[in-house]
Design an enzyme around this catalytic site. Structure first.
Site, PDB file in Angstrom:
ATOM      1  N   SER A   1       0.858  -1.184   0.000  1.00  0.00           N
ATOM      2  CA  SER A   1       0.000   0.000   0.000  1.00  0.00           C
ATOM      3  C   SER A   1       0.894   1.234   0.000  1.00  0.00           C
ATOM      4  O   SER A   1       1.890   1.270  -0.720  1.00  0.00           O
ATOM      5  CB  SER A   1      -0.944  -0.035   1.208  1.00  0.00           C
ATOM      6  OG  SER A   1      -1.869   1.036   1.156  1.00  0.00           O
TER       7      SER A   1
ATOM      8  N   HIS B   1      -2.775  -1.421  -3.141  1.00  0.00           N
ATOM      9  CA  HIS B   1      -3.799  -0.385  -3.002  1.00  0.00           C
ATOM     10  C   HIS B   1      -3.528   0.717  -4.024  1.00  0.00           C
ATOM     11  O   HIS B   1      -2.388   1.156  -4.199  1.00  0.00           O
ATOM     12  CB  HIS B   1      -3.778   0.206  -1.591  1.00  0.00           C
ATOM     13  CG  HIS B   1      -4.246  -0.746  -0.543  1.00  0.00           C
ATOM     14  ND1 HIS B   1      -4.103  -0.494   0.801  1.00  0.00           N
ATOM     15  CD2 HIS B   1      -4.858  -1.954  -0.634  1.00  0.00           C
ATOM     16  CE1 HIS B   1      -4.615  -1.505   1.495  1.00  0.00           C
ATOM     17  NE2 HIS B   1      -5.067  -2.405   0.639  1.00  0.00           N
TER      18      HIS B   1
ATOM     19  N   ASP C   1      -4.413  -4.090   6.339  1.00  0.00           N
ATOM     20  CA  ASP C   1      -4.787  -5.001   5.261  1.00  0.00           C
ATOM     21  C   ASP C   1      -3.587  -5.879   4.905  1.00  0.00           C
ATOM     22  O   ASP C   1      -2.474  -5.386   4.720  1.00  0.00           O
ATOM     23  CB  ASP C   1      -5.240  -4.204   4.037  1.00  0.00           C
ATOM     24  CG  ASP C   1      -5.923  -5.071   2.995  1.00  0.00           C
ATOM     25  OD1 ASP C   1      -6.377  -6.178   3.348  1.00  0.00           O
ATOM     26  OD2 ASP C   1      -6.020  -4.634   1.826  1.00  0.00           O
TER      27      ASP C   1
END
Length: 197
Positions: free
Chosen positions: A18, A45, A138
């Site tokens: 991310s 992401h 995540d």
């Protein structure tokens, strides 16, 4: 490199990242051998409304082409795949992708946990999971699932991360096999590839 316990039965490498991971992932993609034999499946992401540019930017740096898979597309050896913007990307039995626009998970779509958990279910102990820099949790559950199913887990060293929340969360949740900086991850993948030559 003998500190890495490797076998030649691995079927795939899955990478999550991310915020702060773009530089790391481009270094990895430019550092692996051109004939790297395993599929590399990436869930990163990204801005959901920006459809173009991200894959192209990765491809410029990558030694291998980067493609966004279609729903039900078969996973092929030696290919590099990236989860499309605004789609969850799952791995299905039969070695194929499944894309969906279900609700966000961890405020994200694509969600890294979904890709990692489904890959763990399909590949079991033949999967290598790598989690890079990121600003939320995540991927932590996905890495736990990979570990529980017998796969090999690697996180980017928090000290090497631009934002260390994501790898730190994974390390809090499960016993990670290797904590490496980006250069270490590249060396690992090069050593891994030698097992298939």
């Amino acid at each position: 490199m003998n500190r890495f316990k490797l076998h030649n039965r691995y079927k795939a490498v899955v990478i999550g990242g991310s915020a702060g991971s773009f530089q790391g992932i481009t270094r990895i993609l430019s550092g692996i051998p051109q004939d790297f034999s395993l599929p590399i499946i990436m869930c990163l992401h990204r801005l959901k409304h920006v459809r173009n540019g991200f894959t192209e930017a990765l491809s410029i740096k990558s030694i291998k082409p980067v493609t966004e898979p279609c729903d039900k597309e078969n996973i092929k050896k030696g290919q590099v795949y990236l989860a499309p913007a605004n789609y969850h990307m799952s791995i299905e039995l039969g070695n194929s992708f499944s894309l969906s626009t279900e609700e966000m998970v961890n405020n994200s779509r694509p969600a890294i946990d979904i890709t990692l958990e489904t890959a763990a279910y399909v590949y079991k102990d033949r999967l290598i999971g790598i989690l890079l820099s990121g600003a939320n949790r995540d991927g932590a559950l996905g890495m736990k699932k990979i570990k529980e199913r017998g796969g090999l887990t690697i996180v980017q060293d928090p000290a090497d991360c631009m934002i260390d929340t994501m790898p730190a969360a994974a390390m809090q949740l499960t016993e990670i096999d290797h904590c490496l900086n980006i250069d270490g991850i590249i060396r690992f993948l090069i050593e891994l590839d030698k097992q298939y030559k």
